[in-house]
Design an enzyme around this catalytic site. Structure first.
Site, PDB file in Angstrom:
ATOM      1  N   GLU A  36       0.807  -0.950   0.252  1.00 28.91           N
ATOM      2  CA  GLU A  36       0.050  -0.019  -0.223  1.00 28.91           C
ATOM      3  C   GLU A  36       0.839   1.137  -0.153  1.00 28.91           C
ATOM      4  O   GLU A  36       1.713   1.667   1.044  1.00 28.91           O
ATOM      5  CB  GLU A  36      -0.423   0.310   0.958  1.00 28.91           C
ATOM      6  CG  GLU A  36      -2.095  -0.805   1.156  1.00 28.91           C
ATOM      7  CD  GLU A  36      -3.078  -0.798   2.464  1.00 28.91           C
ATOM      8  OE1 GLU A  36      -3.307   0.180   2.862  1.00 28.91           O
ATOM      9  OE2 GLU A  36      -3.850  -1.145   2.584  1.00 28.91           O
ATOM     10  N   ASP A  55      -4.532   8.416  11.247  1.00 26.17           N
ATOM     11  CA  ASP A  55      -2.144   8.179  10.722  1.00 26.17           C
ATOM     12  C   ASP A  55      -1.913   8.746  12.628  1.00 26.17           C
ATOM     13  O   ASP A  55      -2.022   9.754  12.872  1.00 26.17           O
ATOM     14  CB  ASP A  55      -2.196   9.068   9.951  1.00 26.17           C
ATOM     15  CG  ASP A  55      -2.210   7.851   8.832  1.00 26.17           C
ATOM     16  OD1 ASP A  55      -2.103   6.311   8.879  1.00 26.17           O
ATOM     17  OD2 ASP A  55      -1.657   8.373   7.648  1.00 26.17           O
TER      18      ASP A  55
END
Length: 279
Positions: free
Chosen positions: A47, A58
């Site tokens: 990815e 994140d």
């Protein structure tokens, strides 16, 4: 289409492995060598994110990585040029490009960015932060470009969200193990506790199911295998290994090689027989 990202692992009854990296971290020439390592090490999918700032999903490790990629001038064009350069030499590894809509995709029509990603040789696109009003056009553009789509859902997502993710997961369905930010630990009950939800997804899609968030150790991989998923996605832990190498001035490719070795793959997904004596 659909692309079968984890076919080789599934044929051997092993858990597939996807890893997350930001383009530009490490620098693209070094990343070229790292991609070759992933391919040779039996990793199924990369990815590869187009770095973008201030991601709400994140944690600090991935955010710092994105910042380094952005500081090196890595955007969508540079990422797709990189994919086009490395893709012909890969024997096994598939590449799913992750692009944030607001930072990387919003200035182009869905048909245009879908074609650009497909033309790079990328195997799929995961669009982060796609507005609901654009989802139908996005799905249609990817189908027209013959570009597989990676979709996402959570165990706590609404039935409608789960159904939409399953319906459009022509690459694979990314099951995000828990709400929160990446790198913040395993979900309550461990990844094996996702087994009932994974089983319910099997009724909705024939595409592979990959579990991510909180997957960082060999024990986590085993727990994902017990959930019945096709693959695990490892992100923050691998990015942290790269960061440690960069900070120490050592070779990040060697650092990541050691990280992969510590994961202790491959893992069988075949349930172990109960060998205990029964009365």
């Amino acid at each position: 289409m659909p692309a079968d990202f984890f076919a080789e692992a599934r044929a051997r009854e092993e858990l597939g492995l996807a890893v997350f990296l930001n383009a530009g971290d490490p620098p693209l020439p070094v990343l070229t060598d790292l991609v070759a390592l992933l391919d040779a090490s039996g990793v199924d999918c990369l990815e590869l994110a187009v770095p973008f700032p201030d991601s709400p999903t994140d944690g600090p490790v991935v955010r710092r990585s994105a910042g380094r990629g952005l500081a090196r001038g890595t955007g969508l064009r540079e990422t797709l040029d990189f994919v086009a350069a490395v893709r012909p030499g890969l024997k096994r590894l598939r590449i799913a490009v992750l692009a944030d809509w607001s930072h990387s995709l919003r200035t182009a029509a869905p048909a245009d960015y879908a074609r650009a990603v497909a033309d790079s040789g990328a195997d799929a696109l995961l669009a982060h932060g796609l507005p609901p009003r654009l989802r139908q056009a996005h799905h249609e553009a990817l189908r027209a470009a013959d570009l597989p789509e990676v979709t996402t859902c959570y165990p706590a997502s609404s039935p409608a969200t789960v159904a939409e993710a399953a319906a459009h997961a022509s690459g694979y369905l990314y099951l995000v193990a828990r709400y929160g930010r990446s790198g913040a630990g395993t979900p309550d009950g461990g990844h094996a506790g996702l087994a009932p939800f994974v089983a319910s997804l099997r009724d909705l899609t024939v595409s592979p199911i990959a579990v991510g968030f909180g997957v960082s150790t060999a024990e986590d991989l085993l727990s994902v295998a017990r959930s019945g998923a096709d693959a695990a996605i490892v992100g923050s832990a691998g990015v942290a290994a790269l960061e440690r190498s960069l900070e120490a001035g050592s070779d990040p490719v060697d650092g990541y090689r050691s990280f992969l070795a510590d994961l202790g793959r491959p893992l069988s997904t075949r349930p172990k027989e109960d060998t205990r004596a029964h009365p």
